[in-house]
Design an enzyme around this catalytic site. Structure first.
Site, PDB file in Angstrom:
ATOM      1  NE  ARG A  15      -2.107  -1.627   3.549  1.00  0.00           N
ATOM      2  CZ  ARG A  15      -2.566  -1.761   4.792  1.00  0.00           C
ATOM      3  NH1 ARG A  15      -3.762  -1.276   5.109  1.00  0.00           N
ATOM      4  NH2 ARG A  15      -1.841  -2.373   5.712  1.00  0.00           N
ATOM      5  CE  LYS A  75       0.339  -2.216   9.729  1.00  0.00           C
ATOM      6  NZ  LYS A  75      -0.859  -2.356  10.616  1.00  0.00           N
ATOM      7  CE1 TYR A  94      -5.678   2.815   9.700  1.00  0.00           C
ATOM      8  CE2 TYR A  94      -4.303   2.446   7.773  1.00  0.00           C
ATOM      9  CZ  TYR A  94      -5.539   2.702   8.332  1.00  0.00           C
ATOM     10  OH  TYR A  94      -6.631   2.861   7.528  1.00  0.00           O
ATOM     11  CG  HIS A  96      -2.606  -0.740  15.218  1.00  0.00           C
ATOM     12  ND1 HIS A  96      -3.978  -0.731  15.355  1.00  0.00           N
ATOM     13  CD2 HIS A  96      -2.366  -0.687  13.882  1.00  0.00           C
ATOM     14  CE1 HIS A  96      -4.551  -0.678  14.154  1.00  0.00           C
ATOM     15  NE2 HIS A  96      -3.598  -0.647  13.252  1.00  0.00           N
ATOM     16  CD  GLU A 118      -4.218   3.259  15.236  1.00  0.00           C
ATOM     17  OE1 GLU A 118      -3.373   3.085  16.132  1.00  0.00           O
ATOM     18  OE2 GLU A 118      -3.924   3.603  14.060  1.00  0.00           O
ATOM     19  CG  ASP A 268      -2.997  -4.266  13.126  1.00  0.00           C
ATOM     20  OD1 ASP A 268      -1.806  -4.611  13.108  1.00  0.00           O
ATOM     21  OD2 ASP A 268      -3.619  -3.935  12.110  1.00  0.00           O
TER      22      ASP A 268
END
Length: 355
Positions: A15, A75, A94, A96, A118, A268
């Site tokens: 991505r 990520k 993102y 996490h 997120e 995640d």
């Protein structure tokens, strides 16, 4: 603002944060956009497309990180990227962090500002998480269907069955965007589907998917009974910013049918199934207690073109808001700030990492 889009380095992560048309929007608003060479190739976007959109090509990660103020990526950074981060960076991706204490501590020590996709929240929803949850939910059934094949180590069950056979049983924990999409795909395949969720409105929505869908409150006893009869168990539980609660114990997994499959989308955030652990697309599965487990932490990376287009659509307006003066005070973005000034500032993240 100088905005940099690095090439993703997680295993088989294709991505890219912004596709060329989205990058051109940032340029049109007066920002300088830099993208690391070949960052968009796996999604079908060569460097030339970005150059045509007005972006500048950075030859490598060091040059990219070194010349920008905002790092816009998909990520969370991995260890090889830690040295490239600086105190004056705004990291937007993102993250996490509740499940990644080493990364969290690194970002805290760097003193930078880290905004997590997120936990960006608008009108009670998570707009930057939703499209990837949508994809992960659907992929969980696609992948689970394949893993149930005998040659893959599964029970040899076809989810929809035939008129003379039993249907495969799919059990889904959670009825949010990920769980709801998993249920819709499993129901369309003709599987017997059981969805467990805490809220009546979610149960009503799942029940309406069709006569082969049973929607039940996520009481411990009902979870236990459903898990033991599952051919495919999908975890899709989310508490924004926090670690996922463990709803399925190792003892429950031990009692599942041999060759059944577990896919935990919430891996995640630590996972809602006790036996799950993070994996990648090079080594996606492992067997524990006779049950095939899939714990890939970047599930939408399997469909990078679709995922990049979906992410770009929702990300572009937030990137523009963050890049403007005072952008960190935007109400939705402010809720997404996890780390700032050497502190964990998101309440759920701080609580998860305090122990």
């Amino acid at each position: 603002m100088r905005i940099g889009i690095p090439k993703e380095v997680k295993v088989r992560e294709g991505r890219v944060a912004l596709i060329p048309s989205a990058a051109s929007e940032l340029v049109r608003h007066g920002h300088e956009v830099f993208i690391q060479s070949t960052a968009g190739v796996a999604s079908g976007y060569p460097d030339e497309d970005y150059q045509s959109a007005g972006a500048q090509i950075a030859p490598d990660a060091a040059a990219l990180y070194g010349g920008v103020q905002m790092v816009l990526k998909v990520k969370e950074p991995v260890a090889s990227e830690y040295p490239l981060l600086r105190k004056d960076h705004i990291l937007f991706s993102y993250l996490h962090l509740a499940a990644l204490p080493k990364l969290a501590q690194t970002l805290k020590e760097k003193g930078l500002t880290a905004v997590a996709f997120e936990t960006v929240e608008a009108n009670g929803k998570l707009p930057l998480l939703a499209p990837m949850s949508y994809i992960a939910g659907r992929l969980s059934v696609h992948i689970g269907t394949t893993l149930l094949h005998g040659h893959a180590g599964g029970r040899g069950v076809m989810l929809g069955g035939l008129p003379s056979t039993e249907r495969g049983h799919v059990v889904i924990l959670g009825a949010g965007v990920a769980g709801g999409n998993a249920a819709a795909v499993a129901a369309a395949l003709g599987a017997q589907v059981t969805v467990l969720a805490p809220y009546r409105e979610e149960l009503e929505r799942m029940h309406a998917l069709g006569p082969n869908v049973t929607a039940l409150p996520s009481h411990a006893r009902q979870i236990h009974e459903a898990v033991l009869s599952a051919d495919l168990l999908i975890g899709a539980v989310l508490i924004p910013g926090a670690k996922a609660p463990k709803l399925v114990t190792a003892d429950m997994v031990r009692q599942m049918k041999p060759g059944s499959v577990i896919i935990d989308i919430s891996v995640d955030q630590g996972g809602c199934i006790e036996t799950i652990r993070p994996t990648d697309y090079d080594h996606p599965t492992y067997i524990e207690h006779g049950v095939l487990h899939f714990g890939v932490t970047n599930m939408p990376g399997a469909v990078p073109r679709t995922a990049s287009q979906a992410l770009s659509t929702v990300l572009t307006p937030y990137a523009l808001r963050l890049a403007t003066e005072g952008g960190l005070k935007d109400p939705a973005i402010a809720k997404g700030i996890n780390v700032a000034g050497g502190k964990f500032v998101h309440p759920a993240v701080a609580a998860a990492l305090s122990g």
